[in-house]
Design an enzyme around this catalytic site. Sequence first.
Site, PDB file in Angstrom:
ATOM      1  CG  HIS A   1      -2.230  -0.574   1.162  1.00 29.27           C
ATOM      2  ND1 HIS A   1      -2.470  -1.244   1.909  1.00 29.27           N
ATOM      3  CD2 HIS A   1      -2.983  -1.436  -0.321  1.00 29.27           C
ATOM      4  CE1 HIS A   1      -3.651  -2.461   1.524  1.00 29.27           C
ATOM      5  NE2 HIS A   1      -3.194  -2.246   0.440  1.00 29.27           N
TER       6      HIS A   1
ATOM      7  CD  GLU B   1      -0.646   0.522   4.451  1.00 30.45           C
ATOM      8  OE1 GLU B   1       0.177  -0.451   4.100  1.00 30.45           O
ATOM      9  OE2 GLU B   1      -1.957   0.588   4.045  1.00 30.45           O
TER      10      GLU B   1
ATOM     11  NE  ARG C   1      -6.433   0.023   0.231  1.00 29.97           N
ATOM     12  CZ  ARG C   1      -6.390  -0.207   1.646  1.00 29.97           C
ATOM     13  NH1 ARG C   1      -5.619   0.335   2.468  1.00 29.97           N
ATOM     14  NH2 ARG C   1      -6.818  -1.515   2.177  1.00 29.97           N
TER      15      ARG C   1
ATOM     16  CG  HIS D   1      -0.369  -3.776   4.974  1.00 28.13           C
ATOM     17  ND1 HIS D   1      -0.795  -3.389   4.796  1.00 28.13           N
ATOM     18  CD2 HIS D   1      -0.269  -4.869   5.637  1.00 28.13           C
ATOM     19  CE1 HIS D   1      -1.075  -3.924   3.488  1.00 28.13           C
ATOM     20  NE2 HIS D   1      -0.645  -5.491   3.734  1.00 28.13           N
TER      21      HIS D   1
ATOM     22  CD  GLU E   1      -2.679  -2.885   9.236  1.00 31.49           C
ATOM     23  OE1 GLU E   1      -1.753  -1.907   8.752  1.00 31.49           O
ATOM     24  OE2 GLU E   1      -3.255  -3.454   8.055  1.00 31.49           O
TER      25      GLU E   1
HETATM   26  O1  0X9 Z   1      -6.775  -3.676   4.911  1.00 32.97           O
HETATM   27  C1  0X9 Z   1      -5.508  -4.180   4.478  1.00 32.97           C
HETATM   28  O2  0X9 Z   1      -5.295  -4.679   3.991  1.00 32.97           O
HETATM   29  C2  0X9 Z   1      -4.784  -3.532   5.409  1.00 32.97           C
HETATM   30  N1  0X9 Z   1      -5.021  -2.856   6.439  1.00 32.97           N
HETATM   31  S1  0X9 Z   1      -4.150  -1.686   6.148  1.00 32.97           S
HETATM   32  O3  0X9 Z   1      -4.549  -0.795   6.722  1.00 32.97           O
HETATM   33  N2  0X9 Z   1      -2.732  -1.404   5.713  1.00 32.97           N
HETATM   34  O4  0X9 Z   1      -4.750  -1.732   4.557  1.00 32.97           O
HETATM   35  C3  0X9 Z   1      -5.600  -5.395   6.281  1.00 32.97           C
HETATM   36  C4  0X9 Z   1      -4.397  -6.555   6.041  1.00 32.97           C
HETATM   37  C5  0X9 Z   1      -5.303  -7.608   5.697  1.00 32.97           C
HETATM   38  N3  0X9 Z   1      -5.269  -8.845   4.936  1.00 32.97           N
HETATM   39  C6  0X9 Z   1      -5.270  -9.478   4.741  1.00 32.97           C
HETATM   40  N4  0X9 Z   1      -6.534  -9.082   4.275  1.00 32.97           N
HETATM   41  N5  0X9 Z   1      -3.680 -10.482   3.508  1.00 32.97           N
HETATM   42 ZN    ZN Z   2      -2.367  -1.733   4.030  1.00 31.53          ZN
END
Ligand code: 0X9
Ligand code: ZN
Length: 393
Positions: free
Chosen positions: A151, A154, A206, A276, A351
């Site tokens: 992303h 980040e 993003r 992330h 995260e």
């Molecule tokens: O939403 C996401 O992709 C992640 N959070 S973020 O705020 N960094 O965008 C969470 C990732 C969950 N992971 C997977 N589904 N693999």
């Molecule tokens: Zn992310």
Amino acid sequence: MYRLDVQTPRHIEYLQTLEKNGADFWTEIRLGSVDVRVESQDKLEREDTFTKLGIQFSVMIEDLGNLLKESKTWVTKGNKNSAGAKHSMDWTSYHPVEDMHDFMDYLAETYEYVSVSSIGKSYEGRDMRVLSVCKGGCGNKPAMWIDGGIHAREWVSPATVTFMMNELIENDAEHSDLTENLDWYILPSHNPDGYAFSISDDRLWRKTRAPNGNSGCFGTDANRNWGFHWNEGGSSDNPCSDTFMGAEAFSEIENQNVRDFVWERKDQIKFYNTIHSYSQYILLPWGWGYDLPENYAELEALAYEAVAELTAVHGTRYEVGCIPCLLYIASGGSLDWALGEAGIPYSYGMELRDTGSNGFILPPDQIIPTGEETWVYHLTAARAILREFGTQA
Ligand code: 0X9
Ligand code: ZN
């Protein structure tokens, strides 16, 4: 930035309307805690509506505009501070991907067991480079995979990943068991186009940067595009959405590149971590639903062991849990594919800092402490992997 306490389906409905009208959410819309950006001219009206609907709120970042402005001064490009410096990477500012690549080249030129390879190009033609750290040649030992920057916004993720490269290699003597007995494959930037765009144009970008047909919108959420339980919830089919899953699984060239590299080494790689920010969470599979993988207890035990060591460094607290348990359902994520398709047993997401005071716009004086504690997390995880899969006497 507001942090809302979302309690009812009515609250969710209202927030979904806001999102349709273009509001920027930093979390998914879900029951529980939701972070949303509000333009200053809408402040009173929004607060009024939150109150009317019974949504409790607090101000998470008072003046995001100012923070965003300030964050423009946090990027250093190709600046070798001291005479004779071999590369221009440091961890007191953020850097474009070219500086990270120069740093990787420096490591590969300096250490015979380190090499750099391009795993392919991004949509806009940037190299995607992986650092391989393999004493006595790659492929003979259990391996660790780490990637950052899937992303774009980040920023602390690629910064932390390169910090860990430095620690792993330049301080090898302090923990040489990790390179004697394991191979390491490290990708600092899974989404170099998005990252460049977040530096040059939109700090809060993003997604990837490929155009989506004639929608006029760009980019796919590369963490909704992986081909395991793809399109099973928590992703969008709207090409303008920030969680757009792509026209099909693995539509994104960046995802194809990473998939192919990992697939070739899937029997060797035992630990997979995709990094992330923000929230300070260790994310366990699955992202596509509340089911738990059969090795969940082992995944959880390793995470708790490593988090305890992380917290001992600077007191930073992390939560450990399955993705929908901590966040929301999110299908098409890379860690689901890594475990479910590639069979990599210890597949995680992470995260990094913080818990919301700066969110994605983490000041650069936090890169080093974040790097230090995240490194200790990986050091501990690597030793746990060695305990289980190591072959040395
Ligand atoms: O939403 C996401 O992709 C992640 N959070 S973020 O705020 N960094 O965008 C969470 C990732 C969950 N992971 C997977 N589904 N693999
Ligand atoms: Zn992310």
